[in-house]
Scaffold this motif. Structure first.
Motif, short mmCIF file in Angstrom:
data_model
loop_
_atom_site.label_atom_id
_atom_site.label_comp_id
_atom_site.label_asym_id
_atom_site.label_seq_id
_atom_site.Cartn_x
_atom_site.Cartn_y
_atom_site.Cartn_z
N ASP A 23 31.89 0.20 -1.74
CA ASP A 23 30.86 -0.84 -1.79
C ASP A 23 30.32 -0.91 -3.21
OD1 ASP A 23 28.56 -2.40 -1.67
OD2 ASP A 23 27.54 -1.16 -0.20
N SER A 25 28.36 -3.37 -4.33
CA SER A 25 27.32 -4.41 -4.31
C SER A 25 26.01 -4.00 -4.99
CB SER A 25 27.03 -4.84 -2.87
OG SER A 25 26.40 -3.79 -2.15
N GLN A 36 14.69 -5.28 -4.86
CA GLN A 36 15.44 -4.04 -4.65
C GLN A 36 14.72 -2.85 -5.30
OE1 GLN A 36 19.52 -4.00 -6.14
NE2 GLN A 36 20.13 -3.25 -4.12
N LYS A 66 12.46 -4.28 5.52
CA LYS A 66 13.47 -5.35 5.48
C LYS A 66 13.12 -6.45 6.49
CE LYS A 66 16.80 -4.28 2.58
NZ LYS A 66 16.36 -4.61 1.24
N TRP A 71 14.89 -10.04 6.53
CA TRP A 71 16.28 -9.63 6.67
C TRP A 71 16.67 -9.49 8.13
CZ3 TRP A 71 19.89 -8.13 2.73
CH2 TRP A 71 19.42 -8.33 1.43
N LYS A 77 26.80 -7.24 3.63
CA LYS A 77 25.55 -7.45 2.90
C LYS A 77 25.61 -8.79 2.19
CE LYS A 77 22.64 -5.17 -0.55
NZ LYS A 77 22.58 -4.00 -1.44
N ASP A 78 24.64 -9.63 2.48
CA ASP A 78 24.55 -10.96 1.89
C ASP A 78 23.11 -11.19 1.47
OD1 ASP A 78 24.23 -13.77 1.45
OD2 ASP A 78 26.04 -14.14 2.65
N GLU A 83 21.13 -10.67 4.98
CA GLU A 83 21.83 -9.96 6.05
C GLU A 83 22.35 -8.64 5.51
OE1 GLU A 83 23.41 -13.80 8.60
OE2 GLU A 83 24.86 -12.68 7.42
N HIS A 84 22.29 -7.62 6.35
CA HIS A 84 22.70 -6.28 5.93
C HIS A 84 23.35 -5.55 7.11
CE1 HIS A 84 22.58 -2.40 3.99
NE2 HIS A 84 21.95 -2.91 2.95
N CYS A 86 23.48 -2.45 7.67
CA CYS A 86 22.71 -1.27 8.08
C CYS A 86 21.41 -1.66 8.77
CB CYS A 86 22.43 -0.37 6.88
SG CYS A 86 23.91 0.39 6.21
#
Length: 117
Positions: A23, A25, A36, A66, A71, A77-78, A83-84, A86
């Motif tokens: 990943d 990202s 973040q 989140k 979220w 993950k977007d 969107e995630h 996790c």
């Protein structure tokens, strides 16, 4: 050492761990969007207030933050769609994802004695 410094160390460790899983990202701390950075700082603050908390409680705090930011669950993950993958109850996370909370907690616990703020 500040809370933000500890958060940046946690972020770097998480980034490296994610990359080890394929990943890529996660941005470098200095290139990360404010939301973040704020999430990492919030995670450190949560841990400092809950020093006996479990990895599940750490994840639940992340999940709550989140959710409040809009979220939801997504297969990938977007950031645009918020969107995630996790965005799940801790018990439903793959074991490799649960490790992130253990790493995060370990770093905060190891560095908290050096806080100067």
């Amino acid at each position: 050492m500040t809370i933000e410094t500890i958060a940046s160390i946690c972020h770097a460790a998480n980034r490296q761990y994610c990359e080890s899983l394929g990943d890529s990202s996660q941005n470098d701390w200095k290139l990360s969007p404010p939301w973040q950075i704020e999430a990492s700082i919030a995670g450190v603050k949560f841990r400092l207030k809950n020093i006996h908390g479990t990895p599940e409680e750490q994840h639940n705090a992340w999940l709550k933050d989140k959710r409040e930011a809009g979220w939801k669950y997504g297969l990938v993950k977007d950031i645009e769609k918020k969107e995630h993958p996790c965005f799940l109850p801790y018990s439903q996370l793959p074991e490799l994802q649960k490790v992130k909370d253990v790493i995060f907690i370990s770093i905060v616990d190891g560095l908290k004695e050096f806080l100067t703020e």
